[in-house]
Design an enzyme around this catalytic site. Structure first.
Site, mmCIF file in Angstrom:
data_model
loop_
_atom_site.group_PDB
_atom_site.id
_atom_site.type_symbol
_atom_site.label_atom_id
_atom_site.label_comp_id
_atom_site.label_asym_id
_atom_site.label_seq_id
_atom_site.Cartn_x
_atom_site.Cartn_y
_atom_site.Cartn_z
ATOM 1 N N GLY A 318 1.216 -1.397 0.202
ATOM 2 C CA GLY A 318 0.190 0.425 0.069
ATOM 3 C C GLY A 318 0.883 0.656 -0.139
ATOM 4 O O GLY A 318 1.782 1.181 -0.381
ATOM 5 N N SER A 319 0.256 2.202 0.618
ATOM 6 C CA SER A 319 0.925 3.194 0.868
ATOM 7 C C SER A 319 2.472 3.838 1.300
ATOM 8 O O SER A 319 3.693 4.635 1.573
ATOM 9 C CB SER A 319 -0.614 4.140 1.421
ATOM 10 O OG SER A 319 -1.031 4.561 0.408
ATOM 11 N N THR A 320 2.942 2.722 2.392
ATOM 12 C CA THR A 320 4.332 2.500 2.885
ATOM 13 C C THR A 320 5.078 2.544 1.999
ATOM 14 O O THR A 320 6.612 2.616 2.450
ATOM 15 C CB THR A 320 4.265 1.003 4.136
ATOM 16 O OG1 THR A 320 4.457 0.435 3.039
ATOM 17 C CG2 THR A 320 3.202 1.363 4.681
ATOM 18 N N GLY A 650 -4.311 7.003 4.866
ATOM 19 C CA GLY A 650 -2.779 6.381 4.307
ATOM 20 C C GLY A 650 -3.534 5.561 2.971
ATOM 21 O O GLY A 650 -2.710 4.811 3.023
#
Length: 650
Positions: A318-320, A650
């Site tokens: 994901g956004s990490t 997020g």
């Protein structure tokens, strides 16, 4: 007269032949007896001794497993077993009936006991039950007059004092299966156990030790008369882990009943301080033996308690992952720190529309704010400009797409997709839309929580390729210059282990500033999960990973909240971070399966874990790995730091 003389001569010749034959046979017999009793005396004396004396192999004590400060994580304890000697029991069934009123004996156990008695010689005892508690032992001893042939035997059994908190790190031991027999005589000993998972399996040979021996005198039936000599085996080695047991237990408690994983890592030397996967199993149950019902419950649980999710759980990040995309774009030069991209809430590419998590969009975004506010459209655009090959190359530099070599079995490599991979695997060309979706850490991309922690560590330590380790290079009683209280001062990134990854410092600084803003800027997606205590602030990045496709009709009607969806359809919650900002020391990753929002679920967990890591560090200054605190007690404050948390995106 002549006939009588002939008959006499014939008789004399026959008698002579018989006497001669007997003499020859007697001579041969005497020669054979001389050969056996004189010439071969030593050989037959040895064979007689071998029949009289049995050499028995004795299992050695299994080596202990301890944490970085010498606290026991896997130990051995006395194992009280009840044995039944069929020769001494007047009536086996009646004895089992009486014994069954003291300790429960199931029909299956009873059949197994009778089968073992039938298979063995009458004087060889059969094991009725192992791992008895003291109360059960006392009851059996009190009723000994009514239990002929029943005896209590004391051996050793593996024991995990912290149970489920360390289950996936340590693994468990269990009986040897037929396919695991390798010729080592220890493996053929009744009741001998070997490592089946975790550290117990990875370091099984060094933990196993060397068997001892016992010489016993037996009679012609094999009954033991007396013990002639006894030599203890060599205990297995003690294995010291990098794990901080107090932090490990706190992290396990913080994850609670949720299905997920958390990893805490020293950004300078790669020490894994906590490695938690939930839900868990009871490792002590495997040692005593699981029932069919218990095994079925473990193997059919949808949350997979037997899987170590820190190593084997593969998730879209994901956004990490947006830090990787941003670094690749900056390095290629398709954007600069001043580049601005407009987010209207969606981006169109051909016939496809890619949506931002924020309906209506973020407006104009630069790299700093694009990361702080986790703007999807900004990441879509820079990913499209950068290309999948550059993104994939940057991801591999940070440890994605390959195993990291930690001392545990079952580590998965994840997946970093590119054109070549898709052509080889799916026999299909790569599309720009797939690059766009990779830009927000979705699509084919897969990572493990351990890989995410390594990424956070490499970002925090100045771009050095530190690798994770779980086993200390030296064991209990020795020290090394890597204690929790003596880390490099601020700005001492050059002291980190691992080669430089060749990142441009100004780009890395910008990404780290943005990660600081994610948590401490009021516009940041994790602002409500920040650490408020001065000097202990954290930086990080949230991630919310879709596990299902959202249709256009659902978007028009309004996407349902995670709490209203079935568990398997809810988003994964992710967070990566490091602390303290002023002098980074700890990296963390948290992944909660179907947990919902990364900002409201994963970030508060990471915050509490990082706060505890720093609190423990300050509570025991100068305490070094490998040095046991006085009296075996930890030098730590029983209190805990509390901070508030709330939701975010997020």
């Amino acid at each position: 007269m002549h006939r009588d003389s002939e008959r006499h001569k014939l008789f004399s010749r026959r008698a002579a032949i018989i006497i001669g034959g007997k003499a020859v046979l007697l001579s041969a017999l005497m020669a054979r007896m001389y050969y056996l009793q004189v010439i071969e005396a030593d050989r037959y004396r040895m064979l007689a001794e071998e029949n009289r004396i049995n050499l028995r192999l004795l299992p050695p004590p299994r080596g202990h497993i301890v944490d970085r400060f010498g606290q026991a994580m896997a130990d051995n304890q006395q194992n009280y077993r009840v044995l039944l000697n069929a020769e001494d029991a007047r009536d086996i069934d009646a004895t089992l009936d009486v014994l069954g009123r003291i300790i429960p004996i199931s029909p299956g156990e009873r059949r197994r006991i009778l089968r073992e008695i039938k298979r063995n010689r009458r004087f060889v005892p059969a094991t009725v039950r192992e791992n008895l508690d003291w109360q059960q032992v006392a009851k059996i001893e009190v009723n000994a007059p009514d239990l002929p042939g029943v005896n209590i035997d004391v051996g050793q059994s593996r024991y995990y004092p912290h149970g489920q908190a360390t289950a996936h790190v340590l693994g468990y031991v269990a009986a040897v299966s037929r396919k695991e027999i390798t010729g080592d005589p220890l493996l053929e000993l009744p009741g001998f156990r070997i490592g089946k998972a975790g550290v117990e399996k990875f370091h099984d040979l060094r933990l196993r030790g060397t068997g001892g021996s016992s010489q016993v005198e037996v009679n012609a039936f094999g009954r033991v008369i007396r013990e002639l000599s006894h030599q203890e085996g060599q205990p297995g080695e003690e294995v010291a882990l990098t794990i901080d047991l107090e932090l490990q237990k706190m992290a396990a408690k913080r994850l609670g009943e949720q299905s997920g994983a958390a990893v805490v890592m020293d950004i300078h030397n790669g020490d894994i301080l906590a490695l938690v996967s939930m839900p868990v199993f009871d490792p002590n149950a495997f040692n005593r033996g699981l029932s069919n019902k218990e095994w079925q419950a473990l193997t059919t649980d949808p949350k997979a308690p037997l899987t170590n999710k820190t190593l084997s759980g593969q998730y879209a990040p994901g956004s990490t992952f947006k830090m990787i995309v941003l670094l690749a774009a900056l390095e290629k030069g398709v954007i600069s720190p001043e580049t601005r991209i407009h987010c209207s809430g969606e981006m169109t590419l051909g016939d496809a529309t890619f949506h931002c998590w924020k309906k209506g969009g973020h407006g104009w975004m630069d790299p700093y704010n694009g990361l702080v506010q986790s703007c999807d459209v900004f990441s879509y655009e820079i990913a499209k400009r950068t290309g999948i090959e550059r993104i994939a190359a940057m991801a591999r530099r940070f440890g994605f797409g390959d195993v990291l070599g930690i001392d545990l079995p079952g580590e998965k490599p994840g997946l970093v997709p590119d054109r070549e991979w898709k052509k080889k695997t799916l026999n299909a060309p790569w599309h720009k839309g797939e690059t766009v979706i990779t830009g927000i850490g979705q699509g084919y991309l897969l990572t493990t929580p351990l890989q995410l922690a390594v990424m956070a560590a490499r970002l925090a330590n100045g771009g050095r390729a530190v690798t994770p380790r779980l086993t200390l290079p030296r064991f209990a009683g020795e020290t090394e210059a890597m204690d929790l209280g003596n880390r490099p001062p601020p700005g001492a990134d050059q002291g980190s282990e691992g080669e430089s990854m060749g990142l441009i410092p100004v780009h890395l600084d910008m990404v780290r500033r943005a990660m600081e803003g994610v948590v401490n800027n009021p516009r940041g997606t994790a602002y409500r999960a920040r650490i408020k205590k001065r000097g202990r602030e954290m930086a990080g990045k949230t991630g919310t990973v879709q596990v299902r496709r959202i249709s256009a009709a659902e978007r028009e009607q309004g996407v349902r909240k995670n709490k209203d969806l079935p568990w398997r359809e809810r988003d994964h919650a992710m967070f990566v971070g490091f602390a303290p900002i002023s002098s980074p020391r700890y990296a963390v990753s948290v992944a909660i399966e179907h947990g919902g929002s990364g900002s409201s679920v994963a970030a508060p967990i990471a915050r509490d874990i990082l706060a505890e890591a720093q609190r423990l560090n300050s509570a025991r200054p100068g305490l070094r790995p490998g040095v046991r605190p006085g009296g075996g007690q930890r030098v730590s404050d029983p209190g805990s730091e509390k901070t508030s948390g709330a939701s975010g995106e997020g």
